[in-house]
Design an enzyme around this catalytic site. Structure first.
Site, mmCIF file in Angstrom:
data_model
loop_
_atom_site.group_PDB
_atom_site.id
_atom_site.type_symbol
_atom_site.label_atom_id
_atom_site.label_comp_id
_atom_site.label_asym_id
_atom_site.label_seq_id
_atom_site.Cartn_x
_atom_site.Cartn_y
_atom_site.Cartn_z
ATOM 1 N N GLU A 1 0.046 -6.042 -5.308
ATOM 2 C CA GLU A 1 0.742 -5.037 -5.920
ATOM 3 C C GLU A 1 1.352 -4.147 -4.685
ATOM 4 O O GLU A 1 0.943 -3.496 -3.928
ATOM 5 C CB GLU A 1 -0.160 -3.717 -6.415
ATOM 6 C CG GLU A 1 -1.341 -4.311 -7.632
ATOM 7 C CD GLU A 1 -0.197 -4.555 -9.030
ATOM 8 O OE1 GLU A 1 0.844 -4.001 -8.989
ATOM 9 O OE2 GLU A 1 -0.686 -5.197 -9.748
ATOM 10 N N CYS B 1 5.171 4.215 -5.305
ATOM 11 C CA CYS B 1 5.573 2.762 -5.205
ATOM 12 C C CYS B 1 6.643 2.807 -6.325
ATOM 13 O O CYS B 1 7.520 1.965 -6.400
ATOM 14 C CB CYS B 1 4.502 1.848 -5.248
ATOM 15 S SG CYS B 1 3.534 1.935 -6.813
HETATM 16 P P1 NAD Z 1 -0.013 -0.855 3.891
HETATM 17 O O1 NAD Z 1 0.259 -2.378 3.305
HETATM 18 O O2 NAD Z 1 0.323 -0.444 5.197
HETATM 19 O O3 NAD Z 1 -1.657 -0.768 3.904
HETATM 20 C C1 NAD Z 1 -2.480 -1.088 2.643
HETATM 21 C C2 NAD Z 1 -4.008 -1.548 3.235
HETATM 22 O O4 NAD Z 1 -3.960 -2.779 3.874
HETATM 23 C C3 NAD Z 1 -4.691 -0.331 3.798
HETATM 24 O O5 NAD Z 1 -5.862 -0.449 3.620
HETATM 25 C C4 NAD Z 1 -4.672 -0.823 5.437
HETATM 26 O O6 NAD Z 1 -5.531 -0.329 6.087
HETATM 27 C C5 NAD Z 1 -4.417 -2.499 5.162
HETATM 28 N N1 NAD Z 1 -3.620 -2.834 6.443
HETATM 29 C C6 NAD Z 1 -2.586 -2.359 6.935
HETATM 30 N N2 NAD Z 1 -2.012 -3.241 7.638
HETATM 31 C C7 NAD Z 1 -2.823 -4.441 7.828
HETATM 32 C C8 NAD Z 1 -2.684 -5.671 8.511
HETATM 33 N N3 NAD Z 1 -1.721 -5.823 9.425
HETATM 34 N N4 NAD Z 1 -3.714 -6.490 8.258
HETATM 35 C C9 NAD Z 1 -4.591 -6.298 7.170
HETATM 36 N N5 NAD Z 1 -4.618 -5.067 6.414
HETATM 37 C C10 NAD Z 1 -3.770 -4.284 6.646
HETATM 38 O O7 NAD Z 1 0.294 -0.061 2.733
HETATM 39 P P2 NAD Z 1 0.649 1.278 2.726
HETATM 40 O O8 NAD Z 1 1.185 2.165 3.777
HETATM 41 O O9 NAD Z 1 -1.276 2.271 2.708
HETATM 42 O O10 NAD Z 1 0.973 1.857 1.147
HETATM 43 C C11 NAD Z 1 2.348 1.878 1.113
HETATM 44 C C12 NAD Z 1 2.846 0.668 0.372
HETATM 45 O O11 NAD Z 1 2.047 0.117 -0.576
HETATM 46 C C13 NAD Z 1 4.485 0.896 -0.139
HETATM 47 O O12 NAD Z 1 5.140 -0.353 0.368
HETATM 48 C C14 NAD Z 1 4.243 0.975 -1.500
HETATM 49 O O13 NAD Z 1 5.089 0.530 -2.401
HETATM 50 C C15 NAD Z 1 2.958 0.013 -1.776
HETATM 51 N N6 NAD Z 1 2.310 0.512 -2.874
HETATM 52 C C16 NAD Z 1 2.325 -0.617 -4.013
HETATM 53 C C17 NAD Z 1 1.567 0.011 -5.309
HETATM 54 C C18 NAD Z 1 1.892 -1.170 -6.531
HETATM 55 O O14 NAD Z 1 0.929 -0.460 -7.150
HETATM 56 N N7 NAD Z 1 2.551 -1.918 -6.570
HETATM 57 C C19 NAD Z 1 0.766 1.226 -5.074
HETATM 58 C C20 NAD Z 1 1.125 1.975 -4.037
HETATM 59 C C21 NAD Z 1 1.628 1.599 -2.935
#
Ligand code: NAD
Length: 442
Positions: free
Chosen positions: A194, A228
């Site tokens: 997602e 998002c």
């Molecule tokens: P993110 O990808 O930075 O982090 C998400 C999760 O991944 C966190 O738990 C984090 O600890 C982990 N993570 C971060 N970097 C990582 C890495 N290098 N390797 C492994 N794990 C890692 O996202 P965010 O900043 O928490 O959220 C924002 C993003 O999420 C935006 O792009 C938004 O559009 C998207 N989002 C999508 C939905 C959806 O339902 N489609 C919902 C909410 C947010």
């Protein structure tokens, strides 16, 4: 504790979870406020209440969803009875983001449990108060060998991803989605991703501008734009721009007052890194409203940017904050030029009274989901699949679909022994013509 086979046990644990969430609702709302000043109304509407409603729906339907389903058999197999069995995948990893840190962690968890899986949840490290309360609730509700919360950041996430899972459900950025997909490929683990994208919001000359402005202001600035599916940018028919901007300003002031930083209804940016990223997107000469920033408060006011260049910072990546660029178009090919510069978005919005224009746009562009004459609300219907396409994600959930994605659908043909048609067996000599006739007939 036979969660794999005992649907009654799953249902009881979900009831316990519902009770524990309802009992802790005030604490969850408080944690969300401590993490980034999420307003109470938004916390209840989009986080606690959303999960409670998903839980109630799941508890009510779990037996129906889990039942094997009988399907019409193929005449080729006559006589047979055919079934789809829903089988839990096994060990499921859920990785959640920070922007709706309760809802986006708990909803997949609820469905994965309902479907009979063991679940490990890693909430976001950027919302430590909410993650802590999630961990407490889960510990109180489930046996540790059934559902477990592992808190931590990238390092912990990577350690988890290095393990072998039977299913991974990830919500977050496109960049990390690719990391997850690579890790999953190692063991051919099925995944749901997602992700996000640049969501267009197109307004034509027939739109009800005032209502459009009201609905866009709500969908864009809820959670301070850190949603998002928030509209990322506006593409408006050239002659409507000036009027529309004045309606937007009116609606923003109505919602948050003239001193927007004092509004109890406007959240803060999650951390300094994101605040800086967003502050750098604001080119002062393009600001038609807002543009106020305060690093100490992690505050960025609702900001309208007029006709930014397509290669300017605000049009380069997903904004994910309270900045709304307004671009103009004259012809449909202008729309095409902008929308198709970006990967397939998670959402798409069109405001128009012209049914055929709206329908044409909806059919022309690929996107996860969207609305005609509104924003964001497609998320709230459990009967609609929620998910992206292309770079905005793969797989979709909500309602029964959530149960289904956490289940392997096992196909079983139960053959009767009272008849055994000879057609398919060798030697095939002289049988082809009759088989062809049967195939033509069925
Ligand atoms: P993110 O990808 O930075 O982090 C998400 C999760 O991944 C966190 O738990 C984090 O600890 C982990 N993570 C971060 N970097 C990582 C890495 N290098 N390797 C492994 N794990 C890692 O996202 P965010 O900043 O928490 O959220 C924002 C993003 O999420 C935006 O792009 C938004 O559009 C998207 N989002 C999508 C939905 C959806 O339902 N489609 C919902 C909410 C947010």
């Amino acid at each position: 504790m036979d969660y794999k086979n005992d649907i009654g046990y799953r249902k009881e644990t979900l009831k316990k979870l519902l009770y524990n969430i309802q009992k802790s609702e005030d604490l969850i709302v408080k944690a969300l406020y401590e993490d980034f000043k999420k307003p109470e109304f938004e916390a209840v509407l989009t986080e606690t209440n959303y999960v409670i409603s998903e839980l109630k729906d799941t508890i009510k339907n779990i037996h129906k969803w889990a039942n094997r389903k009988r399907v019409f058999p193929s005449l080729l197999n006559f006589p047979s009875t055919d079934y789809i069995y829903k089988e839990p995948y096994g060990n499921v990893l859920v990785i959640a983001p920070w922007n709706y840190p309760f809802q986006l962690a708990l909803c997949p968890l609820v469905s994965a449990v309902a479907a009979g899986n063991r679940v490990v949840l890693k909430p976001s490290e950027l919302t430590p108060h909410t993650s802590a309360i999630i961990a407490k609730i889960i510990e109180k509700t489930f046996h540790v060998n059934h559902v477990e919360v592992v808190e931590g950041g990238v390092e912990v996430s990577n350690k988890l991803l290095a393990q072998r899972w039977d299913y991974i459900f990830f919500t977050g950025s496109v960049a990390v989605g690719k990391v997850v997909a690579k890790a999953a490929a190692e063991n051919l683990t099925p995944i749901t991703l997602e992700l996000g994208g640049k969501n267009p919001c197109i307004i034509d000359e027939t739109a009800n501008l005032k209502l459009a402005a009201k609905r866009i202001v709500w969908g864009k600035f809820i959670n301070a734009g850190q949603t998002c599916i928030a509209p990322d940018y506006i593409l408006i028919q050239k002659n409507m721009k000036v009027n529309f901007i004045s309606f937007l300003i009116e609606e923003i002031i109505k919602a948050y007052g003239k001193k927007m930083d004092k509004s109890p209804d406007f959240a803060r940016i999650i951390n300094t890194k994101n605040w800086l990223r967003l502050a750098n997107m604001i080119e002062p000469e393009k600001v038609v409203f807002g543009g106020e920033t305060d690093a100490n408060q992690l505050y960025i006011s609702p900001t309208l940017i007029e006709e930014p260049a397509l290669d300017s910072p605000v049009m380069k990546e997903e904004i994910f904050g309270p900045i709304l660029p307004i671009l103009i178009y004259e012809t449909e090919s202008d729309i095409e030029n902008v929308v198709s510069r970006y990967e397939k978005p998670l959402s798409f919005y069109v405001f128009s009274e012209n049914k055929s224009f709206a329908k044409k746009l909806i059919k022309t562009y690929a996107f996860g989901g969207g609305c005609i004459n509104d924003t964001v609300v497609h998320f709230s219907n459990k009967r609609l699949p929620f998910g992206g396409v292309g770079h905005s994600g793969m797989g979709a959930y909500h309602g029964q679909l959530s149960f289904d994605i956490f289940s392997h659908h096992k196909a079983v043909v139960k053959k009767a022994n009272w008849l055994d048609l000879p057609m398919r067996y060798a030697p095939y000599k002289d049988k082809l013509a009759s088989i062809k006739r049967i195939l033509d007939w069925i």
